[in-house]
Design a protein around this motif. Sequence first.
Motif, PDB file in Angstrom:
ATOM      1  N   UNK A 210      42.018  20.570  33.219  1.00 34.48           N
ATOM      2  CA  UNK A 210      41.962  21.483  32.081  1.00 34.48           C
ATOM      3  C   UNK A 210      40.889  22.541  32.309  1.00 34.48           C
ATOM      4  N   UNK A 211      41.098  23.707  31.707  1.00 34.12           N
ATOM      5  CA  UNK A 211      40.103  24.767  31.823  1.00 34.12           C
ATOM      6  C   UNK A 211      38.887  24.429  30.971  1.00 34.12           C
ATOM      7  N   UNK A 212      37.786  25.102  31.272  1.00 32.63           N
ATOM      8  CA  UNK A 212      36.548  24.951  30.516  1.00 32.63           C
ATOM      9  C   UNK A 212      36.480  26.090  29.506  1.00 32.63           C
ATOM     10  N   UNK A 213      36.594  25.817  28.209  1.00 35.31           N
ATOM     11  CA  UNK A 213      36.596  26.912  27.231  1.00 35.31           C
ATOM     12  C   UNK A 213      35.306  27.719  27.235  1.00 35.31           C
ATOM     13  N   UNK A 214      34.210  27.112  27.674  1.00 35.88           N
ATOM     14  CA  UNK A 214      32.943  27.840  27.710  1.00 35.88           C
ATOM     15  C   UNK A 214      32.869  28.808  28.886  1.00 35.88           C
ATOM     16  N   UNK A 215      33.599  28.480  29.953  1.00 31.90           N
ATOM     17  CA  UNK A 215      33.613  29.333  31.151  1.00 31.90           C
ATOM     18  C   UNK A 215      35.068  29.431  31.620  1.00 31.90           C
ATOM     19  N   UNK A 216      35.882  30.230  30.952  1.00 28.35           N
ATOM     20  CA  UNK A 216      37.319  30.260  31.262  1.00 28.35           C
ATOM     21  C   UNK A 216      37.610  30.798  32.659  1.00 28.35           C
ATOM     22  N   UNK A 217      38.664  30.248  33.254  1.00 34.97           N
ATOM     23  CA  UNK A 217      39.094  30.639  34.587  1.00 34.97           C
ATOM     24  C   UNK A 217      40.413  31.399  34.483  1.00 34.97           C
ATOM     25  N   UNK A 218      40.419  32.635  34.923  1.00 34.58           N
ATOM     26  CA  UNK A 218      41.648  33.400  34.971  1.00 34.58           C
ATOM     27  C   UNK A 218      42.373  33.185  36.286  1.00 34.58           C
ATOM     28  N   UNK A 219      43.633  33.545  36.305  1.00 35.46           N
ATOM     29  CA  UNK A 219      44.441  33.425  37.522  1.00 35.46           C
ATOM     30  C   UNK A 219      44.542  34.792  38.193  1.00 35.46           C
ATOM     31  N   UNK A 220      44.249  34.830  39.468  1.00 40.21           N
ATOM     32  CA  UNK A 220      44.364  36.064  40.239  1.00 40.21           C
ATOM     33  C   UNK A 220      44.953  35.752  41.601  1.00 40.21           C
ATOM     34  N   UNK A 221      45.625  36.737  42.180  1.00 37.68           N
ATOM     35  CA  UNK A 221      46.101  36.644  43.557  1.00 37.68           C
ATOM     36  C   UNK A 221      45.204  37.543  44.390  1.00 37.68           C
ATOM     37  N   UNK A 222      44.519  36.954  45.356  1.00 37.00           N
ATOM     38  CA  UNK A 222      43.551  37.671  46.195  1.00 37.00           C
ATOM     39  C   UNK A 222      43.911  37.408  47.650  1.00 37.00           C
ATOM     40  N   UNK A 223      44.107  38.478  48.400  1.00 37.71           N
ATOM     41  CA  UNK A 223      44.509  38.307  49.794  1.00 37.71           C
ATOM     42  C   UNK A 223      45.843  37.616  49.928  1.00 37.71           C
ATOM     43  N   UNK A 224      46.669  37.711  48.884  1.00 36.06           N
ATOM     44  CA  UNK A 224      47.973  37.069  48.891  1.00 36.06           C
ATOM     45  C   UNK A 224      47.957  35.608  48.504  1.00 36.06           C
ATOM     46  N   UNK A 225      46.804  35.093  48.075  1.00 38.33           N
ATOM     47  CA  UNK A 225      46.636  33.669  47.773  1.00 38.33           C
ATOM     48  C   UNK A 225      46.279  33.490  46.302  1.00 38.33           C
ATOM     49  N   UNK A 226      46.887  32.515  45.651  1.00 38.02           N
ATOM     50  CA  UNK A 226      46.592  32.221  44.251  1.00 38.02           C
ATOM     51  C   UNK A 226      45.182  31.646  44.125  1.00 38.02           C
ATOM     52  N   UNK A 227      44.439  32.130  43.130  1.00 39.93           N
ATOM     53  CA  UNK A 227      43.065  31.679  42.901  1.00 39.93           C
ATOM     54  C   UNK A 227      42.806  31.515  41.418  1.00 39.93           C
ATOM     55  N   UNK A 228      41.788  30.721  41.095  1.00 39.29           N
ATOM     56  CA  UNK A 228      41.215  30.651  39.754  1.00 39.29           C
ATOM     57  C   UNK A 228      39.857  31.338  39.815  1.00 39.29           C
ATOM     58  N   UNK A 229      39.613  32.261  38.900  1.00 38.08           N
ATOM     59  CA  UNK A 229      38.410  33.076  38.953  1.00 38.08           C
ATOM     60  C   UNK A 229      37.643  32.949  37.644  1.00 38.08           C
ATOM     61  N   UNK A 230      36.335  32.721  37.745  1.00 34.95           N
ATOM     62  CA  UNK A 230      35.481  32.584  36.563  1.00 34.95           C
ATOM     63  C   UNK A 230      34.158  33.281  36.819  1.00 34.95           C
ATOM     64  N   UNK A 231      33.477  33.605  35.723  1.00 29.37           N
ATOM     65  CA  UNK A 231      32.164  34.222  35.836  1.00 29.37           C
ATOM     66  C   UNK A 231      32.185  35.679  35.463  1.00 29.37           C
ATOM     67  N   UNK A 232      31.109  36.380  35.730  1.00 29.64           N
ATOM     68  CA  UNK A 232      31.000  37.791  35.355  1.00 29.64           C
ATOM     69  C   UNK A 232      32.084  38.626  36.026  1.00 29.64           C
ATOM     70  N   UNK A 233      32.344  39.819  35.511  1.00 30.12           N
ATOM     71  CA  UNK A 233      33.370  40.675  36.098  1.00 30.12           C
ATOM     72  C   UNK A 233      32.952  41.204  37.459  1.00 30.12           C
ATOM     73  N   UNK A 234      33.852  41.977  38.049  1.00 33.78           N
ATOM     74  CA  UNK A 234      33.600  42.551  39.366  1.00 33.78           C
ATOM     75  C   UNK A 234      32.237  43.247  39.400  1.00 33.78           C
ATOM     76  N   UNK A 235      31.512  43.013  40.480  1.00 32.28           N
ATOM     77  CA  UNK A 235      30.161  43.559  40.623  1.00 32.28           C
ATOM     78  C   UNK A 235      29.125  42.478  40.769  1.00 32.28           C
TER      79      UNK A 235
END
Length: 301
Positions: A58-83
């Motif tokens: 299950x996801x962590x509601x305090x630190x949600x993980x979005x789904x992204x495709x990076x380099x053609x690979x499925x990933x879960x991404x969490x934390x501050x935005x790009x930068x």
Amino acid sequence: MSSNRDAAPFLRRHRLSPEASAYKARRKPSVPIQMPDLTDHAAVERWRAETNALWGDDDDPAVPHGREVIGGIACRVAGPPTGAPILVYAHGGGYVLGSAAVAIPITARLAATGLRVVSVDYRQPPEHPFPAALDDVLAVYLALATGDTPVALAGDSSGGALALGAAVTATGQDLRPSAIALFSPLLDHVSVPGNPLADDEGRRLIDCYAGDVDPADPRLSPLRADLSGLPPVLVHAGADEPLAAQAREFQRKAAAAGVDVTLDLWEHMWHTWHYHDLPEADQALAEAAAFLAAQLTPAEM
């Protein structure tokens, strides 16, 4: 933390927290469902889904993980935005089990410290044997490392082999990561001194991933790779877990190659305790995040 100057591990002596003592008293087998025939792809897919669900995905509601495709690979991404500084994470599970969702107890706590954590949902055997998982972690890392944002690599257990293997390859391509963090890593497939799973299940999972590849292949067993040129590395392991022997040998070899490597051996702790809701896991991950942040943040900032 310790220094690599004398290639000696730091043995962290401590009294178990009440939470850790209670966990050890009720601890269940690492793999809670009987392993199927690993050549039966449909059975393995069902087993993986059921085991991952029992482990928790299950996801962590305090630190949600979005789904992204990076380099053609499925990933879960969490934390501050790009930068923000980036950490590419490879989950454990003997290559066959686990997922980026199962690794959320680790990645959420790392992301909460200000890192942008990209957790790779790499392809898994038996459908996708070696080098599919390594190729996927490397593809994600290379897609991110070509930008201006510093990127580190981390992983637990079998994910430690993937993270270190990707780091060795990237370093050889002049795209060295800023840092590496390894939690109870599996680093050598030739000789596994015992295994963190029960009844030889760990060996079966490893062999399912390796297939017919020579276990001494340094892309499969990065302990056998040329470690020179790697960035600073932090390794955590339980002092008495079977894979602590590999962690010690990695520190010795990496230090001899001129790598700044720190090995922390935690007394009384077990394989990848970082996953659990324990003070020891919180402390270990906070220290790992501080190590990574120190390497990822430019000195002038």
